[in-house]
Design an enzyme around this catalytic site. Structure first.
Site, mmCIF file in Angstrom:
data_model
loop_
_atom_site.group_PDB
_atom_site.id
_atom_site.type_symbol
_atom_site.label_atom_id
_atom_site.label_comp_id
_atom_site.label_asym_id
_atom_site.label_seq_id
_atom_site.Cartn_x
_atom_site.Cartn_y
_atom_site.Cartn_z
ATOM 1 C CG ASN A 27 14.796 -21.909 -26.456
ATOM 2 O OD1 ASN A 27 15.079 -21.243 -25.459
ATOM 3 N ND2 ASN A 27 14.674 -23.217 -26.421
ATOM 4 N NE ARG A 28 20.651 -23.751 -24.104
ATOM 5 C CZ ARG A 28 20.985 -24.035 -22.861
ATOM 6 N NH1 ARG A 28 22.173 -23.683 -22.396
ATOM 7 N NH2 ARG A 28 20.140 -24.650 -22.046
ATOM 8 C CE LYS A 57 12.818 -26.617 -24.276
ATOM 9 N NZ LYS A 57 13.857 -26.589 -23.197
ATOM 10 C CE LYS A 107 3.763 -24.349 -13.084
ATOM 11 N NZ LYS A 107 4.166 -22.983 -13.463
ATOM 12 C CG LEU A 136 7.780 -16.668 -2.542
ATOM 13 C CD1 LEU A 136 8.197 -15.572 -3.515
ATOM 14 C CD2 LEU A 136 8.070 -16.225 -1.106
ATOM 15 C CG ASP A 138 2.036 -19.923 -14.139
ATOM 16 O OD1 ASP A 138 2.027 -19.394 -13.009
ATOM 17 O OD2 ASP A 138 2.451 -21.078 -14.355
HETATM 18 P P1 NDP Z 1 12.401 -23.959 -18.173
HETATM 19 O O1 NDP Z 1 13.478 -24.716 -17.492
HETATM 20 O O2 NDP Z 1 11.214 -24.683 -18.719
HETATM 21 O O3 NDP Z 1 13.056 -23.151 -19.430
HETATM 22 C C1 NDP Z 1 14.303 -22.495 -19.288
HETATM 23 C C2 NDP Z 1 14.567 -21.652 -20.527
HETATM 24 O O4 NDP Z 1 15.828 -20.968 -20.324
HETATM 25 C C3 NDP Z 1 14.725 -22.473 -21.825
HETATM 26 O O5 NDP Z 1 14.265 -21.712 -22.899
HETATM 27 C C4 NDP Z 1 16.240 -22.660 -21.885
HETATM 28 O O6 NDP Z 1 16.737 -22.876 -23.191
HETATM 29 C C5 NDP Z 1 16.710 -21.295 -21.408
HETATM 30 N N1 NDP Z 1 18.089 -21.355 -20.910
HETATM 31 C C6 NDP Z 1 18.509 -21.850 -19.726
HETATM 32 N N2 NDP Z 1 19.857 -21.727 -19.625
HETATM 33 C C7 NDP Z 1 20.285 -21.161 -20.790
HETATM 34 C C8 NDP Z 1 21.564 -20.775 -21.299
HETATM 35 N N3 NDP Z 1 22.667 -20.934 -20.590
HETATM 36 N N4 NDP Z 1 21.623 -20.208 -22.529
HETATM 37 C C9 NDP Z 1 20.494 -20.026 -23.264
HETATM 38 N N5 NDP Z 1 19.250 -20.364 -22.837
HETATM 39 C C10 NDP Z 1 19.138 -20.926 -21.610
HETATM 40 O O7 NDP Z 1 11.969 -22.827 -17.156
HETATM 41 P P2 NDP Z 1 10.564 -22.040 -17.092
HETATM 42 O O8 NDP Z 1 10.132 -21.752 -18.476
HETATM 43 O O9 NDP Z 1 9.657 -22.739 -16.173
HETATM 44 O O10 NDP Z 1 11.004 -20.681 -16.344
HETATM 45 C C11 NDP Z 1 11.783 -19.699 -16.998
HETATM 46 C C12 NDP Z 1 11.994 -18.514 -16.075
HETATM 47 O O11 NDP Z 1 10.752 -17.888 -15.804
HETATM 48 C C13 NDP Z 1 12.584 -18.908 -14.730
HETATM 49 O O12 NDP Z 1 13.600 -17.995 -14.414
HETATM 50 C C14 NDP Z 1 11.448 -18.785 -13.755
HETATM 51 O O13 NDP Z 1 11.913 -18.354 -12.494
HETATM 52 C C15 NDP Z 1 10.593 -17.701 -14.407
HETATM 53 N N6 NDP Z 1 9.165 -17.871 -14.074
HETATM 54 C C16 NDP Z 1 8.524 -16.858 -13.430
HETATM 55 C C17 NDP Z 1 7.197 -16.969 -13.100
HETATM 56 C C18 NDP Z 1 6.510 -15.847 -12.392
HETATM 57 O O14 NDP Z 1 5.418 -16.052 -11.836
HETATM 58 N N7 NDP Z 1 7.061 -14.654 -12.387
HETATM 59 C C19 NDP Z 1 6.414 -18.188 -13.424
HETATM 60 C C20 NDP Z 1 7.182 -19.190 -14.130
HETATM 61 C C21 NDP Z 1 8.509 -19.026 -14.424
HETATM 62 P P3 NDP Z 1 16.845 -24.380 -23.777
HETATM 63 O O15 NDP Z 1 15.450 -24.760 -24.156
HETATM 64 O O16 NDP Z 1 17.768 -24.251 -24.930
HETATM 65 O O17 NDP Z 1 17.401 -25.233 -22.663
#
Ligand code: NDP
Length: 292
Positions: free
Chosen positions: A155-156, A160, A71, A21, A107
């Site tokens: 966190n799961r 991390k 990033k 976007l 961010d």
């Molecule tokens: P990452 O892929 O780096 O991290 C994902 C996170 O979600 C990890 O902590 C992961 O845990 C957890 N997770 C995913 N699936 C599961 C599950 N089934 N059960 C438990 N934990 C789970 O993503 P980002 O940090 O980049 O982004 C995270 C969210 O933030 C996204 O939804 C993104 O859209 C949003 N976002 C919004 C922004 C905005 O401007 N509003 C900017 C950046 C991100 P684990 O480490 O255990 O895998």
């Protein structure tokens, strides 16, 4: 805006870039403000990232954004990095200087401005961060920087969360942050403290099309929440936000974070300050676009 000899270029480096976007945000800003700039997405593979940054500089590109998965790696191609971005370990905005680009993490700055716009204070507050991915690092830095009293990061994958807590406690020189396994959140509910938590939902759980998914579904958890901020903005109201509201807490999504990270990048590129009236017009366009 007519493209002519004076048009400056802005762009996004990412892989993929099809759903971004950012062009909407920046081209709307150029349009409203009458600034002769065009913002273009550049689909860039990681093998070519360093060359892309070098090429952008040679092409006189004024500023760039970096998104997933660049990033972290892009930091090696910059001549300078803002202190917050360095501590977070991620750069999403490149600002042109005389010798190359300086990196920022807008961010984190965007989330901070979102909280200010909603009047949410973190100073001396107890905070929970759900998730420990890339976005959570920016949230963690912001909470420490805004003087939170206690920050629990859950966190799961506990390792991390531990790395983020160690990095942030080390950077700020205080033991404010504690890492926990996601499944151990019940321990926090047993704490005999009247203050409720400000909770950041920074996992990807609940992102469309999985609108009914939620990271914690126990209603007792939400009884201890004062404000819930979900970084997700699609859907506009996530299940996490619904559960916060049902428990009487305030809840906000991440659309203003997205808006302000873009606004702040544009301010940095052009050395200007953008009014809330202009920000509101861009917000309405974003809203329209995610609802289409
Ligand atoms: P990452 O892929 O780096 O991290 C994902 C996170 O979600 C990890 O902590 C992961 O845990 C957890 N997770 C995913 N699936 C599961 C599950 N089934 N059960 C438990 N934990 C789970 O993503 P980002 O940090 O980049 O982004 C995270 C969210 O933030 C996204 O939804 C993104 O859209 C949003 N976002 C919004 C922004 C905005 O401007 N509003 C900017 C950046 C991100 P684990 O480490 O255990 O895998």
């Amino acid at each position: 805006m007519e493209i002519n000899g004076k048009t400056r270029l802005l762009g996004l480096l990412g892989d993929p870039v099809q759903h971004t976007l950012s062009p909407l945000i920046h081209n709307t800003l150029s349009d409203i403000l009458g600034i002769n700039e065009v913002y273009v997405p550049f689909h860039t593979h990681k093998e070519g990232l360093a060359d892309a940054v070098k090429g952008a500089f040679e092409l006189n590109i004024l500023g760039m954004n970096a998104t997933v998965p660049h990033k972290n790696e892009i930091m090696a191609s910059l001549v300078d990095i803002d202190e917050g971005a360095a501590a977070i370990g991620a750069v999403n905005t490149l600002v042109r200087t005389a010798n190359g680009y300086k990196g920022y993490n807008t961010d984190m700055m965007g989330l901070s401005r979102e909280l200010e716009s909603y009047g949410v204070e973190l100073d001396s507050k107890r905070v929970i961060i759900l998730g420990a991915g890339g976005a959570a690092r920016a949230v963690a830095y912001m909470c420490m920087n805004k003087g939170a009293d206690k920050v629990y990061i859950l966190n799961r994958t506990i390792e991390k969360a531990q790395t983020i807590a160690e990095d942030m406690n080390g950077h700020f020189g205080r033991e404010t942050m504690t890492a926990m396994r996601l499944g151990d959140y019940g321990q926090l509910l047993q704490e005999n403290v009247d203050d409720k938590f400000v909770v950041f939902q920074s996992t990807s759980i609940g992102l469309a099309p999985n609108n009914e998914a939620v990271v914690i579904d126990n209603p007792h958890f939400y009884d201890r929440v004062s404000v819930g901020i979900d970084l997700i903005y699609n859907p506009f109201e996530t299940k996490f936000m619904k559960l916060c509201r049902q428990a009487g807490a305030l809840a906000y999504n991440g659309l203003r974070m997205l808006l302000y990270q873009g606004i702040i990048a544009y301010e940095l590129w052009n050395d200007i300050s953008i009014s809330e009236d202009v920000a509101d017009i861009v917000y309405d366009r974003l809203l329209q676009s995610i609802r289409e």
